[in-house]
Structure formats: C-alpha cells, structure tokens
Design a protein around this motif. Structure first.
Motif, PDB file in Angstrom:
ATOM      1  N   GLU A   1     -15.111   6.919  11.549  1.00 40.08           N
ATOM      2  CA  GLU A   1     -15.316   7.365   9.519  1.00 40.08           C
ATOM      3  C   GLU A   1     -14.560   7.007   8.962  1.00 40.08           C
ATOM      4  O   GLU A   1     -14.890   7.018   7.363  1.00 40.08           O
ATOM      5  CB  GLU A   1     -16.322   8.137   9.439  1.00 40.08           C
ATOM      6  N   ASN A   2     -13.271   6.313   9.293  1.00 35.41           N
ATOM      7  CA  ASN A   2     -12.204   6.596   8.046  1.00 35.41           C
ATOM      8  C   ASN A   2     -12.218   5.233   7.889  1.00 35.41           C
ATOM      9  O   ASN A   2     -11.383   4.154   8.323  1.00 35.41           O
ATOM     10  CB  ASN A   2     -10.730   7.165   9.069  1.00 35.41           C
ATOM     11  N   TYR A   3     -12.693   4.814   6.971  1.00 30.94           N
ATOM     12  CA  TYR A   3     -12.945   3.732   6.192  1.00 30.94           C
ATOM     13  C   TYR A   3     -11.381   3.566   5.174  1.00 30.94           C
ATOM     14  O   TYR A   3     -11.558   4.349   4.393  1.00 30.94           O
ATOM     15  CB  TYR A   3     -14.117   3.603   5.212  1.00 30.94           C
ATOM     16  N   LEU A   4     -10.699   2.392   5.828  1.00 30.17           N
ATOM     17  CA  LEU A   4      -9.991   2.083   4.466  1.00 30.17           C
ATOM     18  C   LEU A   4     -10.199   1.011   3.418  1.00 30.17           C
ATOM     19  O   LEU A   4     -10.291  -0.245   3.959  1.00 30.17           O
ATOM     20  CB  LEU A   4      -8.195   1.631   5.225  1.00 30.17           C
ATOM     21  N   GLU A   5      -9.619   1.624   2.146  1.00 31.81           N
ATOM     22  CA  GLU A   5     -10.471  -0.275   1.317  1.00 31.81           C
ATOM     23  C   GLU A   5      -9.021  -0.944   1.405  1.00 31.81           C
ATOM     24  O   GLU A   5      -7.904  -0.521   1.339  1.00 31.81           O
ATOM     25  CB  GLU A   5     -10.174   0.572  -0.026  1.00 31.81           C
ATOM     26  N   GLY A   6      -9.509  -2.362   1.499  1.00 29.56           N
ATOM     27  CA  GLY A   6      -8.084  -3.360   1.804  1.00 29.56           C
ATOM     28  C   GLY A   6      -8.104  -3.877   2.719  1.00 29.56           C
ATOM     29  O   GLY A   6      -6.740  -4.835   2.710  1.00 29.56           O
ATOM     30  N   TYR A   7      -9.331  -3.090   3.518  1.00 27.48           N
ATOM     31  CA  TYR A   7      -8.443  -3.650   5.251  1.00 27.48           C
ATOM     32  C   TYR A   7      -9.803  -4.049   5.980  1.00 27.48           C
ATOM     33  O   TYR A   7     -11.100  -3.726   5.054  1.00 27.48           O
ATOM     34  CB  TYR A   7      -8.202  -2.318   5.826  1.00 27.48           C
ATOM     35  N   ILE A   8      -9.683  -4.975   7.029  1.00 25.04           N
ATOM     36  CA  ILE A   8     -11.080  -5.334   7.736  1.00 25.04           C
ATOM     37  C   ILE A   8     -11.238  -3.831   8.380  1.00 25.04           C
ATOM     38  O   ILE A   8     -10.130  -4.199   9.370  1.00 25.04           O
ATOM     39  CB  ILE A   8     -10.979  -6.515   8.698  1.00 25.04           C
ATOM     40  N   ASN A   9     -11.920  -3.031   8.262  1.00 29.50           N
ATOM     41  CA  ASN A   9     -11.889  -1.941   9.330  1.00 29.50           C
ATOM     42  C   ASN A   9     -13.313  -2.559   9.854  1.00 29.50           C
ATOM     43  O   ASN A   9     -14.402  -2.769   9.993  1.00 29.50           O
ATOM     44  CB  ASN A   9     -13.017  -1.004   8.147  1.00 29.50           C
ATOM     45  N   ILE A  10     -12.559  -2.242  11.767  1.00 31.11           N
ATOM     46  CA  ILE A  10     -13.229  -2.671  12.608  1.00 31.11           C
ATOM     47  C   ILE A  10     -13.716  -1.589  13.862  1.00 31.11           C
ATOM     48  O   ILE A  10     -12.621  -0.913  14.269  1.00 31.11           O
ATOM     49  CB  ILE A  10     -12.558  -3.969  13.525  1.00 31.11           C
ATOM     50  N   ASP A  11     -14.894  -1.256  14.168  1.00 33.35           N
ATOM     51  CA  ASP A  11     -14.640  -0.660  15.356  1.00 33.35           C
ATOM     52  C   ASP A  11     -16.495  -1.110  15.849  1.00 33.35           C
ATOM     53  O   ASP A  11     -16.941  -1.533  15.682  1.00 33.35           O
ATOM     54  CB  ASP A  11     -15.506   0.824  14.844  1.00 33.35           C
ATOM     55  N   LEU A  12     -16.727  -0.260  16.920  1.00 36.98           N
ATOM     56  CA  LEU A  12     -17.723  -0.683  17.851  1.00 36.98           C
ATOM     57  C   LEU A  12     -19.166  -0.720  17.177  1.00 36.98           C
ATOM     58  O   LEU A  12     -19.235   0.570  16.122  1.00 36.98           O
ATOM     59  CB  LEU A  12     -17.736   0.199  19.313  1.00 36.98           C
ATOM     60  N   PRO A  13     -20.403  -1.694  17.810  1.00 33.27           N
ATOM     61  CA  PRO A  13     -21.519  -0.908  16.768  1.00 33.27           C
ATOM     62  C   PRO A  13     -21.641   0.344  16.880  1.00 33.27           C
ATOM     63  O   PRO A  13     -21.315   1.007  17.525  1.00 33.27           O
ATOM     64  CB  PRO A  13     -22.802  -1.979  17.628  1.00 33.27           C
ATOM     65  N   PRO A  14     -22.484   1.107  16.114  1.00 32.34           N
ATOM     66  CA  PRO A  14     -23.042   3.219  16.113  1.00 32.34           C
ATOM     67  C   PRO A  14     -23.798   2.987  17.499  1.00 32.34           C
ATOM     68  O   PRO A  14     -23.211   4.687  17.565  1.00 32.34           O
ATOM     69  CB  PRO A  14     -23.904   3.087  14.567  1.00 32.34           C
ATOM     70  N   GLU A  15     -24.872   2.135  17.636  1.00 30.69           N
ATOM     71  CA  GLU A  15     -25.336   2.741  19.254  1.00 30.69           C
ATOM     72  C   GLU A  15     -23.992   2.638  20.311  1.00 30.69           C
ATOM     73  O   GLU A  15     -24.422   3.058  21.332  1.00 30.69           O
ATOM     74  CB  GLU A  15     -26.707   1.621  19.125  1.00 30.69           C
ATOM     75  N   LYS A  16     -22.676   2.570  20.592  1.00 33.00           N
ATOM     76  CA  LYS A  16     -22.367   2.450  21.153  1.00 33.00           C
ATOM     77  C   LYS A  16     -21.147   3.705  20.952  1.00 33.00           C
ATOM     78  O   LYS A  16     -20.356   3.897  21.405  1.00 33.00           O
ATOM     79  CB  LYS A  16     -21.599   1.381  21.612  1.00 33.00           C
ATOM     80  N   GLN A  17     -21.328   4.237  19.466  1.00 36.55           N
ATOM     81  CA  GLN A  17     -20.319   5.706  19.357  1.00 36.55           C
ATOM     82  C   GLN A  17     -20.694   6.256  19.852  1.00 36.55           C
ATOM     83  O   GLN A  17     -21.636   6.703  20.079  1.00 36.55           O
ATOM     84  CB  GLN A  17     -20.492   5.499  17.366  1.00 36.55           C
ATOM     85  N   THR A  18     -19.304   7.587  19.974  1.00 36.89           N
ATOM     86  CA  THR A  18     -20.106   9.336  19.718  1.00 36.89           C
ATOM     87  C   THR A  18     -19.711  10.152  18.605  1.00 36.89           C
ATOM     88  O   THR A  18     -19.407  10.914  18.341  1.00 36.89           O
ATOM     89  CB  THR A  18     -18.690   9.267  20.751  1.00 36.89           C
ATOM     90  N   VAL A  19     -19.566   9.186  17.364  1.00 38.37           N
ATOM     91  CA  VAL A  19     -19.286   9.932  16.653  1.00 38.37           C
ATOM     92  C   VAL A  19     -20.308  10.145  15.395  1.00 38.37           C
ATOM     93  O   VAL A  19     -21.155   8.944  16.139  1.00 38.37           O
ATOM     94  CB  VAL A  19     -17.898   9.352  15.744  1.00 38.37           C
ATOM     95  N   LYS A  20     -20.203  11.245  14.533  1.00 33.85           N
ATOM     96  CA  LYS A  20     -21.839  10.763  14.113  1.00 33.85           C
ATOM     97  C   LYS A  20     -21.824   9.581  13.297  1.00 33.85           C
ATOM     98  O   LYS A  20     -23.609   9.231  13.304  1.00 33.85           O
ATOM     99  CB  LYS A  20     -21.791  12.670  13.040  1.00 33.85           C
ATOM    100  N   SER A  21     -20.821   9.131  12.572  1.00 34.74           N
ATOM    101  CA  SER A  21     -21.055   8.102  11.145  1.00 34.74           C
ATOM    102  C   SER A  21     -19.555   7.239  11.672  1.00 34.74           C
ATOM    103  O   SER A  21     -18.820   7.674  12.440  1.00 34.74           O
ATOM    104  CB  SER A  21     -21.431   8.336  10.208  1.00 34.74           C
ATOM    105  N   VAL A  22     -20.107   6.203  11.518  1.00 36.43           N
ATOM    106  CA  VAL A  22     -19.459   4.739  11.695  1.00 36.43           C
ATOM    107  C   VAL A  22     -19.167   3.977  10.055  1.00 36.43           C
ATOM    108  O   VAL A  22     -19.856   3.625   9.877  1.00 36.43           O
ATOM    109  CB  VAL A  22     -19.532   3.319  13.028  1.00 36.43           C
ATOM    110  N   MET A  23     -18.135   3.343   9.842  1.00 36.56           N
ATOM    111  CA  MET A  23     -18.169   2.708   8.622  1.00 36.56           C
ATOM    112  C   MET A  23     -17.400   1.379   8.666  1.00 36.56           C
ATOM    113  O   MET A  23     -16.348   1.630   8.651  1.00 36.56           O
ATOM    114  CB  MET A  23     -18.027   3.959   7.097  1.00 36.56           C
ATOM    115  N   ALA A  24     -17.738   0.436   8.969  1.00 37.40           N
ATOM    116  CA  ALA A  24     -17.257  -0.953   8.871  1.00 37.40           C
ATOM    117  C   ALA A  24     -17.607  -1.588   8.445  1.00 37.40           C
ATOM    118  O   ALA A  24     -18.473  -1.595   8.063  1.00 37.40           O
ATOM    119  CB  ALA A  24     -17.067  -0.996  10.988  1.00 37.40           C
TER     120      ALA A  24
END
Length: 102
Positions: free
Chosen positions: A13-36
């Motif tokens: 959930e830690n989206y950094l401006e100016g970066y390509i933010n990459i993470d697993l799809p939401p259905e494969k996450q253990t965190v509540k929200s993903v912003m990629a």
C-alpha cells in the motif's frame, strides 16, 4: 533526454510517486490494500540490462529463501544503469527479537 526509470518492488500500500510500483495482484496478497502500477510476481518481471536508474525494495527480501534473494539481487544489479541506486530495507532482527520478548 530520457526519463530515469525507477522501480519500487513489493510496494503493497506504499505507493511512491515517480516510480513503477510493482507487487502481487490483490487476490494473492495478505495485506488489506495494494496500490501498484504493475501487478506481477517480482520473480517474473524482466528488464533490459543497464536500463533502470533506481530500484527500491522495502521489506520484501525476507519473504524469499537465501537462494531466491541472491538470484533477485543479482538480477536487479544487472538491470541497474552504471551508478544506479539499489535501496534494500529489511527488518532489524535485534529490534524484532526485543519486541517479541517484551
């Protein structure tokens, strides 16, 4: 002038401006929200050698075995431009142990 490509791997959930933010799809996450920007397993992404100005990884490597971590670090090193920056943050074992014992 070419814009510097910067990656933020395992962003959760830690989206950094100016970066390509990459993470697993939401259905494969253990965190509540993903912003990629890109939903993918970091073990599967590919970039050309010497094409990335900066790679950031916060609390990601500890989720992999030693062998997998070394493979990832080697791959990231190849992606970095000359004088590129690799920032890796992992948990502080001593502080984590203190909190567990408290």
């Amino acid at each position: 002038m070419k814009k510097a490509v910067k990656l933020h791997l395992g962003c959760q959930e830690n989206y950094l401006e100016g970066y390509i933010n990459i993470d697993l799809p939401p259905e494969k996450q253990t965190v509540k929200s993903v912003m990629a920007d890109v939903y993918a397993d970091v073990r599967d992404i590919k970039y050309e050698p010497n094409s990335i100005a900066e790679i950031r990884s916060h609390h990601l490597l500890e989720h992999f075995s030693r062998v997998e971590s070394l493979i990832l670090l080697s791959r990231w090193h190849k992606w970095l431009e000359p004088n590129g920056l690799l920032v890796v943050e992992t948990p502080d074992f001593e502080e984590s142990a203190k909190k567990l014992l408290a």
